[in-house]
Scaffold this motif. Structure first.
Motif, PDB file in Angstrom:
ATOM      1  N   GLY A  11      10.869 -24.056  11.803  1.00 52.06           N
ATOM      2  CA  GLY A  11      11.926 -24.428  10.864  1.00 52.06           C
ATOM      3  C   GLY A  11      11.571 -24.204   9.409  1.00 52.06           C
ATOM      4  N   GLU A  12      10.280 -24.023   9.109  1.00 48.65           N
ATOM      5  CA  GLU A  12       9.888 -23.760   7.724  1.00 48.65           C
ATOM      6  C   GLU A  12      10.098 -22.283   7.405  1.00 48.65           C
ATOM      7  N   ILE A  13      10.066 -21.990   6.121  1.00 47.95           N
ATOM      8  CA  ILE A  13      10.151 -20.602   5.670  1.00 47.95           C
ATOM      9  C   ILE A  13       8.726 -20.153   5.399  1.00 47.95           C
ATOM     10  N   VAL A  14       8.366 -18.987   5.921  1.00 45.01           N
ATOM     11  CA  VAL A  14       7.056 -18.408   5.639  1.00 45.01           C
ATOM     12  C   VAL A  14       7.266 -17.316   4.594  1.00 45.01           C
ATOM     13  N   ILE A  15       6.472 -17.372   3.519  1.00 44.05           N
ATOM     14  CA  ILE A  15       6.606 -16.466   2.382  1.00 44.05           C
ATOM     15  C   ILE A  15       5.285 -15.720   2.225  1.00 44.05           C
ATOM     16  N   LEU A  16       5.341 -14.393   2.197  1.00 44.04           N
ATOM     17  CA  LEU A  16       4.145 -13.575   2.055  1.00 44.04           C
ATOM     18  C   LEU A  16       4.217 -12.779   0.767  1.00 44.04           C
ATOM     19  N   LYS A  17       3.115 -12.785   0.015  1.00 43.39           N
ATOM     20  CA  LYS A  17       3.031 -12.029  -1.236  1.00 43.39           C
ATOM     21  C   LYS A  17       1.811 -11.126  -1.153  1.00 43.39           C
ATOM     22  N   SER A  18       2.012  -9.834  -1.466  1.00 44.17           N
ATOM     23  CA  SER A  18       0.903  -8.887  -1.377  1.00 44.17           C
ATOM     24  C   SER A  18       0.752  -8.128  -2.689  1.00 44.17           C
ATOM     25  N   GLN A  19      -0.493  -7.685  -2.911  1.00 43.36           N
ATOM     26  CA  GLN A  19      -0.804  -6.951  -4.142  1.00 43.36           C
ATOM     27  C   GLN A  19      -1.966  -6.014  -3.871  1.00 43.36           C
ATOM     28  N   VAL A  20      -1.856  -4.776  -4.329  1.00 43.32           N
ATOM     29  CA  VAL A  20      -2.981  -3.849  -4.229  1.00 43.32           C
ATOM     30  C   VAL A  20      -4.048  -4.341  -5.202  1.00 43.32           C
ATOM     31  N   ASN A  21      -5.248  -4.601  -4.663  1.00 40.42           N
ATOM     32  CA  ASN A  21      -6.345  -5.101  -5.493  1.00 40.42           C
ATOM     33  C   ASN A  21      -7.170  -3.980  -6.106  1.00 40.42           C
ATOM     34  N   ARG A  22      -7.367  -2.921  -5.315  1.00 43.45           N
ATOM     35  CA  ARG A  22      -8.204  -1.818  -5.801  1.00 43.45           C
ATOM     36  C   ARG A  22      -7.920  -0.570  -4.983  1.00 43.45           C
ATOM     37  N   VAL A  23      -7.991   0.567  -5.665  1.00 41.22           N
ATOM     38  CA  VAL A  23      -7.863   1.868  -5.026  1.00 41.22           C
ATOM     39  C   VAL A  23      -9.230   2.522  -5.059  1.00 41.22           C
ATOM     40  N   PHE A  24      -9.605   3.140  -3.955  1.00 42.72           N
ATOM     41  CA  PHE A  24     -10.869   3.867  -3.907  1.00 42.72           C
ATOM     42  C   PHE A  24     -10.528   5.359  -3.983  1.00 42.72           C
ATOM     43  N   HIS A  25     -10.622   6.127  -2.944  1.00 46.00           N
ATOM     44  CA  HIS A  25     -10.204   7.537  -3.020  1.00 46.00           C
ATOM     45  C   HIS A  25      -8.937   7.734  -2.181  1.00 46.00           C
ATOM     46  N   ALA A  75       0.829  -1.205   0.000  1.00 45.74           N
ATOM     47  CA  ALA A  75       0.000   0.000   0.000  1.00 45.74           C
ATOM     48  C   ALA A  75       0.869   1.263   0.000  1.00 45.74           C
ATOM     49  N   SER A  76       1.905   1.252   0.794  1.00 44.26           N
ATOM     50  CA  SER A  76       2.803   2.411   0.881  1.00 44.26           C
ATOM     51  C   SER A  76       3.533   2.639  -0.436  1.00 44.26           C
ATOM     52  N   ARG A  77       3.977   1.567  -1.039  1.00 48.07           N
ATOM     53  CA  ARG A  77       4.691   1.699  -2.315  1.00 48.07           C
ATOM     54  C   ARG A  77       3.769   2.221  -3.404  1.00 48.07           C
ATOM     55  N   HIS A  78       2.522   1.731  -3.427  1.00 54.54           N
ATOM     56  CA  HIS A  78       1.592   2.198  -4.459  1.00 54.54           C
ATOM     57  C   HIS A  78       1.230   3.669  -4.257  1.00 54.54           C
ATOM     58  N   SER A  79       0.959   4.042  -3.013  1.00 54.55           N
ATOM     59  CA  SER A  79       0.488   5.405  -2.728  1.00 54.55           C
ATOM     60  C   SER A  79       1.626   6.399  -2.538  1.00 54.55           C
ATOM     61  N   ASN A  80       2.850   5.878  -2.407  1.00 54.72           N
ATOM     62  CA  ASN A  80       4.016   6.719  -2.151  1.00 54.72           C
ATOM     63  C   ASN A  80       3.779   7.609  -0.925  1.00 54.72           C
ATOM     64  N   SER A  81       3.234   6.972   0.122  1.00 54.86           N
ATOM     65  CA  SER A  81       2.936   7.724   1.337  1.00 54.86           C
ATOM     66  C   SER A  81       2.890   6.788   2.532  1.00 54.86           C
ATOM     67  N   TYR A  82       2.775   7.387   3.715  1.00 58.70           N
ATOM     68  CA  TYR A  82       2.515   6.594   4.905  1.00 58.70           C
ATOM     69  C   TYR A  82       1.106   6.034   4.791  1.00 58.70           C
ATOM     70  N   VAL A  83       0.886   4.891   5.381  1.00 57.19           N
ATOM     71  CA  VAL A  83      -0.448   4.292   5.376  1.00 57.19           C
ATOM     72  C   VAL A  83      -0.774   3.781   6.768  1.00 57.19           C
ATOM     73  N   VAL A  84      -2.071   3.718   7.048  1.00 58.09           N
ATOM     74  CA  VAL A  84      -2.542   3.126   8.299  1.00 58.09           C
ATOM     75  C   VAL A  84      -3.559   2.046   7.970  1.00 58.09           C
ATOM     76  N   THR A  85      -3.584   1.017   8.784  1.00 60.06           N
ATOM     77  CA  THR A  85      -4.540  -0.077   8.596  1.00 60.06           C
ATOM     78  C   THR A  85      -5.924   0.404   8.994  1.00 60.06           C
ATOM     79  N   ALA A  86      -6.885   0.274   8.096  1.00 59.32           N
ATOM     80  CA  ALA A  86      -8.265   0.680   8.375  1.00 59.32           C
ATOM     81  C   ALA A  86      -9.122  -0.509   8.758  1.00 59.32           C
ATOM     82  N   SER A  87      -8.894  -1.654   8.107  1.00 57.82           N
ATOM     83  CA  SER A  87      -9.681  -2.848   8.445  1.00 57.82           C
ATOM     84  C   SER A  87      -9.015  -4.088   7.886  1.00 57.82           C
ATOM     85  N   VAL A  88      -9.356  -5.182   8.512  1.00 54.44           N
ATOM     86  CA  VAL A  88      -9.003  -6.505   8.000  1.00 54.44           C
ATOM     87  C   VAL A  88     -10.338  -7.197   7.764  1.00 54.44           C
TER      88      VAL A  88
END
Length: 148
Positions: free
Chosen positions: A58-72, A33-46
């Motif tokens: 012992g396992e590796i945890v891998i997380l992948k994120s993607q901006v799905n939609r921008v509103f305003h 979210a920060s990279r897309h908006s080029n700004s600070y961001v705060v969590t609004a909801s989960v």
């Protein structure tokens, strides 16, 4: 984002704590979210988090994120979490989550507009459409609670 699962982050069964997964989801989603908006961001909801398979110590945890939609001033980010056995290479999809962030102006500390999201592929268009449906449900629930 990836990291190895250490014993301090697990329960007595040697499984990664759900709360730690939620923390990693929030951090990973915030980066997108920060990279897309080029700004600070705060969590609004989960809106949604689904634990499908445990992640073992012992396992590796891998997380992948993607901006799905921008509103305003807000944007929905989808996160998929995978585990990888470092010895066998076996990978499992362990968690899915949808997190909404609001972009914050660094000077006024108020919400600021977010640049539009360019969707090209069929997959991106599907994620964009489904994010709109989740937002409608989220806002309907929020306004229903205010009336009660």
């Amino acid at each position: 984002m990836s990291e190895v699962v250490l014993p301090a982050e697990t329960n007595p069964l040697g499984k990664l704590l759900g709360g730690h997964v939620m923390h990693l989801v929030d951090v990973t989603a915030a980066m997108a979210a920060s990279r897309h908006s080029n700004s600070y961001v705060v969590t609004a909801s989960v809106d949604y988090i689904d634990f499908r398979n445990p992640v073992n110590v012992g396992e590796i945890v891998i997380l992948k994120s993607q901006v799905n939609r921008v509103f305003h001033t807000s944007m929905e980010v989808g996160v998929k979490v995978f585990s990888e056995n470092a010895l066998t290479g076996e990978k499992k999809h362990t968690t899915t989550a949808y997190v909404t962030f609001v972009a914050i102006d660094q000077f006024t500390k108020q919400p600021k507009p977010v640049p539009p999201l360019i969707v090209r592929t069929g997959e991106e268009k599907r994620r964009w459409r489904e994010a709109g449906e989740r937002r409608k449900a989220r806002l309907a629930l929020r306004f229903k609670k205010r009336r009660e």
